[in-house]
Write a protein that holds these residues in place. Structure first.
Motif, PDB file in Angstrom:
ATOM      1  N   ALA A  32       0.766  -1.170  -0.236  1.00 47.18           N
ATOM      2  CA  ALA A  32      -0.154  -0.089   0.003  1.00 47.18           C
ATOM      3  C   ALA A  32       0.622   1.290   0.070  1.00 47.18           C
ATOM      4  N   ARG A  33       1.891   1.222   0.760  1.00 47.00           N
ATOM      5  CA  ARG A  33       2.760   2.509   0.519  1.00 47.00           C
ATOM      6  C   ARG A  33       3.353   2.430  -0.463  1.00 47.00           C
ATOM      7  N   ALA A  34       3.633   1.393  -1.284  1.00 49.12           N
ATOM      8  CA  ALA A  34       4.046   1.394  -2.569  1.00 49.12           C
ATOM      9  C   ALA A  34       5.388   2.420  -2.959  1.00 49.12           C
ATOM     10  N   THR A  35       5.190   3.690  -3.070  1.00 47.68           N
ATOM     11  CA  THR A  35       5.902   4.767  -3.285  1.00 47.68           C
ATOM     12  C   THR A  35       5.899   5.595  -2.133  1.00 47.68           C
ATOM     13  N   LEU A  36       7.093   6.120  -2.193  1.00 45.47           N
ATOM     14  CA  LEU A  36       7.094   7.274  -0.985  1.00 45.47           C
ATOM     15  C   LEU A  36       6.847   8.419  -1.647  1.00 45.47           C
ATOM     16  N   GLN A 291       6.072  -2.777  -8.628  1.00 45.33           N
ATOM     17  CA  GLN A 291       6.109  -1.216  -8.744  1.00 45.33           C
ATOM     18  C   GLN A 291       5.742  -0.705 -10.120  1.00 45.33           C
ATOM     19  N   LEU A 292       6.256  -1.578 -11.194  1.00 44.49           N
ATOM     20  CA  LEU A 292       5.699  -0.738 -12.363  1.00 44.49           C
ATOM     21  C   LEU A 292       4.452  -0.355 -12.692  1.00 44.49           C
ATOM     22  N   PRO A 293       3.415  -0.950 -12.642  1.00 46.68           N
ATOM     23  CA  PRO A 293       2.047  -0.575 -13.140  1.00 46.68           C
ATOM     24  C   PRO A 293       1.686   0.402 -12.061  1.00 46.68           C
ATOM     25  N   LEU A 294       2.123   0.324 -10.448  1.00 50.91           N
ATOM     26  CA  LEU A 294       1.862   1.546  -9.657  1.00 50.91           C
ATOM     27  C   LEU A 294       2.281   2.893 -10.085  1.00 50.91           C
ATOM     28  N   LEU A 295       3.270   2.808 -10.381  1.00 56.04           N
ATOM     29  CA  LEU A 295       4.338   3.776 -10.937  1.00 56.04           C
ATOM     30  C   LEU A 295       3.774   4.534 -12.119  1.00 56.04           C
ATOM     31  N   ARG A 296       3.415   3.602 -13.034  1.00 52.44           N
ATOM     32  CA  ARG A 296       2.728   3.875 -14.455  1.00 52.44           C
ATOM     33  C   ARG A 296       1.426   4.741 -14.093  1.00 52.44           C
ATOM     34  N   GLU A 297       0.607   4.239 -13.285  1.00 50.03           N
ATOM     35  CA  GLU A 297      -0.580   4.612 -13.001  1.00 50.03           C
ATOM     36  C   GLU A 297      -0.754   5.947 -12.275  1.00 50.03           C
ATOM     37  N   SER A 298       0.205   6.047 -11.066  1.00 52.31           N
ATOM     38  CA  SER A 298       0.417   7.268 -10.563  1.00 52.31           C
ATOM     39  C   SER A 298       0.622   8.334 -11.420  1.00 52.31           C
ATOM     40  N   GLY A 299       1.263   8.124 -12.509  1.00 50.06           N
ATOM     41  CA  GLY A 299       1.415   9.428 -13.374  1.00 50.06           C
ATOM     42  C   GLY A 299       2.651  10.484 -12.862  1.00 50.06           C
ATOM     43  N   ARG A 300       3.359   9.952 -12.046  1.00 52.13           N
ATOM     44  CA  ARG A 300       4.423  10.602 -11.597  1.00 52.13           C
ATOM     45  C   ARG A 300       5.500  11.382 -12.550  1.00 52.13           C
TER      46      ARG A 300
END
Lengths: 579, 385
Positions: A32-36, A291-300
């Motif tokens: 859930a924390r996924a990325t800082l 992490q890849l999908p999370l990062l992609r979806e986060s639109g960072r």
């Protein structure tokens, strides 16, 4: 011996259950924390005060530009050594480095390079054309046993020298006309030759240092180099430090003073380092799969994806029934929904492939690949029926061979489901270790097997050569005289325009015969702080750090305002055609 | 005693040889070679690499002549007596060159029309497993472990081990000491205060630690102390010193590695204490009027230590191999990383190096444990003598 059901056993079960719960809780929490970081927090960082830069890199065991084969150590060497030309900042023609310009003979087989005046090694010795002759001969020398020697086989006589057929290095097509002029003779007209010159085996290496120290010549205490940076510290598997080379010809335009490279093979560690700010670019270690999908979806704002000159496909053994019928091959190909695979299953930004060649040669070659249909289940069913297997009835059992790997099973299972749903074909899956799969592929004991191809050199030909009749990597057993003829013509063609026509022709034949199932073209995702400029998308994923600088306060304000700031490609090397 | 130790050492040496031979055989049986990649290398490059590392050898041409064609294919098995190539001798006769032994070709040198002189290499073959085995044993006998493939021959296995082993040793020893202190302490307390809250808390914690294992524990500790609290850095290693800036990065890996074993030690120590605490000699000691502290220190502790010591051998093995996981999680540049990557990459000399190192370590540790055991338990001493 305790019997299940006894109070003690029950206690055990209870505590185990609690532990399992705890573990799931922590696992979920970690997910859930996924990325800082968020775009917001990244844009609230203050600009770095110094000119230090850091990234993570996997297992730098040794450094020698002549021997480099895989990514390990590559990012160190490409900033320490330079050849005649270097990669551009982003997609663009190669940029002059040790050479300033060249002329090409009318037949496209002889290149004459003018070396830059006043270029020196980091110890002050001038760099001459002889240095290049010696360095390239060293790469080809069987005693060097370089894994990338074949990159130089475009030179006349190079292959024979490498193979031990001819032991006279004088017959290799590279000569010093004088101290500042280098003449190179090639086997075939090679329109991408200047791109090739940017690759590591083509850089220049210091003869006296290599001869004195042998395998130890790249130790920080011995090494002499010619690139924008020098190696200040090198601790294999720990870290390395690069310092700006004051003797570099273009030192005035090199911004970063110190580059720290932290060694790790762990994807999570490299990612965490970036997240807490230890590195500005997460590095050449892949990002963690989850992490890849999370990062992609986060639109960072700091998440970027580069295309790669790599292709994922399945080889189809064309001499094995029922796949000796091209209609069956096409039916299977058309029954796979690659779009959904890339978008919803792999979620790594993969580019759907309709053929063997990634569509990345528009800028450099003016070549756009053949775009053919990738998914059409009705047509697939019709083709299969036409071939005599309506709804898959009568089709012998089909097996997909793939090697152990996180993504491969997912893909194989996806294809399996697609074929079942769209064609009614039942497909078995056979998973094996890479070594075993390679043996199976080479022996041709398979119907459909996972394969991939990464470019040997930046040209569509490298992807098309695979399917030549006597190619070592042609696992399909595909033999077409027509195709071989076109490939041979491409090799001999000095005119870019006519060559592009031939390339298209080869693609068309391949698309008609389809000895493989194209799946997708690879991409490479990475994280880089938004204030880092000059790290531009490049089709070969090459990013010399001499182009990198930090944003000025004004630029930083613009970036914070949502703008993207790109540094344009540099002008390419001047070239002329001889009479 | 000396004779016993000597005999054990000799046995150890034989064990080492067997382990080495087995690993050697297993490595060669495993499919795939050290230079197999997604994209196969050209035969000439394979041959050059093979020659450099003793995996390939030239097949000299027995006669002079012009090459007509090769009769055997690269990578294919060729039986003794089978035709390798056809040459045209200077006098115009056609000659067949036959294989003098069973072999697998790596490279066929040149195309038809190549002029070959007698004694010049005609093609390149793989060296047989037996040849490789004999060559390795020879160099091992000279304490030479060879060079690694991963470094393209630039680094010797010995150098890698010399650099990485002290790190693994530091990590392992620190973890072992921490585990002993924590484990024996907790076990002793739990045993002495049986069925009190101290017992319950320490044993539940121990159970938790045993079940969690370092794979879960490591990332968990990083998450809590590294990412959330930002108390400790992680990843990498610093030189040996007692300065905090060098020590801090080592805290998490050491604790991760130690906790699991501390838990084992705690359970063993508790059982040991329970076994001796009700025995006659303890009662006698108490009856003699010894203070409770002295009873614990002199008698109970010894009882608690016996099972712990016998577990030290396996524990050391576990800590050494367990550190493979911990080293991976924390990017510690120790031997553990080599153990995994070298095996995956078929870096034969490096694998052998780590195998030799680990087996020697375990053999020596087991001998040491036997000696320690004899020192602690009078009954064992009698049997050994």
């Amino acid at each position: 011996m305790k019997v299940p059901g006894s109070p003690r056993f029950a206690r055990w079960v209870r505590s185990l259950a609690i532990l399992a719960l705890l573990q799931t809780f922590f696992a979920c929490h970690r997910d859930a924390r996924a990325t800082l970081r968020t775009t917001d927090s990244l844009l609230h960082e203050s600009l770095p005060t110094g000119r230090d830069f850091a990234f993570a890199s996997g297992s730098q065991e040794f450094l020698d530009p002549a021997k480099v084969a895989e990514t390990a150590g590559h990012h160190l060497m490409m900033n320490i050594f330079e050849g005649l030309y270097v990669y551009n900042r982003g997609d663009g023609p190669p940029v002059p480095a040790m050479a300033t310009s060249h002329t090409v003979s009318a037949d496209g087989r002889t290149y004459t390079f003018k070396l830059r005046t006043g270029v020196t090694w980091s110890n002050g010795r001038p760099i001459t054309a002889d240095d290049f002759v010696w360095s390239w001969r060293r790469v080809l020398d069987p005693k060097t046993a370089s894994r990338s020697a074949q990159l130089l086989w475009f030179l006349r006589g190079a292959k024979a020298f490498s193979e031990g057929v001819d032991t006279d290095p004088g017959k290799i097509g590279v000569q010093a006309v004088d101290a500042a002029t280098l003449r190179v003779e090639l086997v075939n007209p090679t329109p991408f030759f200047t791109h090739l010159l940017c690759e590591m085996p083509f850089v220049v290496t210091p003869r006296e240092v290599v001869e004195q120290w042998g395998d130890q010549w790249t130790r920080p205490e011995h090494i002499v180099s010619n690139g924008p940076y020098v190696l200040a510290e090198f601790h294999p598997r720990k870290w390395a430090v690069l310092k700006k080379n004051p003797r570099y010809f273009d030192a005035a335009n090199v911004y970063l003073e110190t580059i720290r490279v932290y060694d790790t093979e762990s994807e999570q560690t490299a990612f965490d380092w970036y997240e807490v700010g230890k590195t500005q670019w997460h590095g050449d270690v892949a990002l963690p799969m989850e992490q890849l999908p999370l990062l992609r979806e986060s639109g960072r704002v700091d998440f970027r994806t580069d295309p790669k000159l790599c292709s994922y496909y399945f080889s189809i053994r064309v001499d094995r029934p029922p796949f000796d019928d091209p209609r069956v091959r096409r039916a299977i190909s058309l029954a796979i929904d690659r779009e959904r695979l890339a978008l919803h299953v792999l979620r790594g930004g993969q580019i759907v492939a309709s053929g063997a060649v990634p569509d990345l040669f528009g800028v450099t070659h003016g070549y756009h690949v053949l775009a053919s249909e990738t998914f059409n289940p009705e047509k697939a069913r019709a083709l299969l029926a036409e071939a005599g297997y309506p709804r898959g009835v009568g089709l012998p059992p089909v097996e997909f061979f793939f090697n152990t790997g996180e993504g491969h099973r997912v893909i194989a299972e996806y294809v399996q489901r697609n074929l079942q749903e769209n064609l009614g074909i039942r497909v078995g899956l056979a998973n094996m270790e890479w070594g075993t799969l390679l043996k199976t592929l080479l022996a041709g004991r398979f119907s459909i097997g996972r394969s991939s191809w990464c470019a040997d050199y930046p040209d569509p030909l490298t992807f098309l050569e695979v399917f030549e009749s006597d190619s070592k990597s042609n696992y399909s057993g595909y033999k077409s005289a027509e195709y071989d003829e076109v490939i041979a013509a491409i090799r001999k063609e000095p005119d870019l325009h006519r060559r592009n026509t031939d390339l298209r022709r080869a693609e068309e034949i391949l698309d008609r015969d389809l000895p493989f199932l194209p799946m997708y073209h690879y991409t490479w995702s990475y994280l880089i702080r938004p204030f880092v400029l000059g790290y531009e998308n490049h089709m070969q994923d090459q990013h010399p750090l001499k182009y990198v600088r930090y944003a000025t306060p004004q630029e930083w304000e613009r970036i914070k305002g949502g703008e993207t700031v790109h540094l344009a490609p540099l002008p390419g090397a001047p070239t002329a055609t001889e009479g | 005693m000396a004779a016993v130790v000597l005999r054990r050492l000799l046995q150890g040496l034989i064990t080492l040889w067997i382990v080495m031979t087995l690993s050697f055989a297993l490595m060669r049986v495993a499919p795939g070679g050290p230079f197999d990649r997604d994209k196969p290398l050209p035969p000439a490059v394979m041959a050059n690499l093979g020659r450099t590392f003793g995996l390939a050898a030239d097949v000299p041409s027995p006669v002079s002549g012009t090459l007509l064609r090769f009769a055997a294919k690269v990578r294919a098995k060729v039986r003794e007596g089978q035709v390798l190539a056809l040459l045209r001798a200077p006098n115009g006769h056609e000659l067949e060159v036959r294989a003098e032994r069973d072999l697998v070709l790596v490279q066929t040198i040149g195309d038809p029309g190549r002029v070959v002189r007698a004694g010049q290499p005609l093609c390149v073959r793989e060296t047989s497993v037996l040849e490789q085995y004999v060559a390795s044993l020879k160099s091992y006998a000279h304490f030479d472990l060879g060079v690694t493939y991963a470094s393209e021959g630039a680094t010797s296995v010995m150098r890698n081990l010399m650099q990485s082993f002290p790190i693994s040793l530091e990590l392992g020893l620190c973890a072992l000491i921490l585990a002993l202190v924590l484990g024996v302490g907790a076990g002793l307390l739990a045993g002495l205060k049986r069925n009190t809250w101290i017992d319950y808390v320490s044993m539940t914690t121990a159970l938790g630690a045993v079940s969690l294992s370092s794979i879960v524990l490591g990332p968990l500790l990083v998450l809590i102390f590294g990412v959330w609290l930002r108390w400790l850095p992680w990843g990498g290693w610093e030189p040996f010193s007692f300065r905090w800036e060098h020590l801090q990065v080592k805290v998490l890996p050491v604790v991760t590695l130690a906790l699991v074993y501390a838990a084992w030690f705690a359970r063993l120590a508790r059982a040991g204490v329970l076994e001796v605490i009700n025995q006659d000699f303890i009662r006698t000691a108490r009856a003699k009027g010894l203070s409770e502290f002295a009873v614990v220190l002199r008698h109970a502790l010894r009882g608690a230590l016996l099972p712990v010591v016998s577990f030290l051998g396996p524990a050391l093995a576990g800590i050494v191999t367990g550190s493979v996981v911990v080293e991976r999680i924390f990017s510690v540049p120790g031997v553990g990383e080599y153990f995994v990557t070298a095996a995956v990459n078929r870096d034969y000399p490096m694998v052998m190096g780590t195998v030799v190192l680990y087996s020697s370590l375990l053999i020596v540790a087991n001998i040491a444990v036997d000696i320690a055991y004899a020192a602690l338990d009078p009954r064992v001493r009698v049997e050994a003598a």
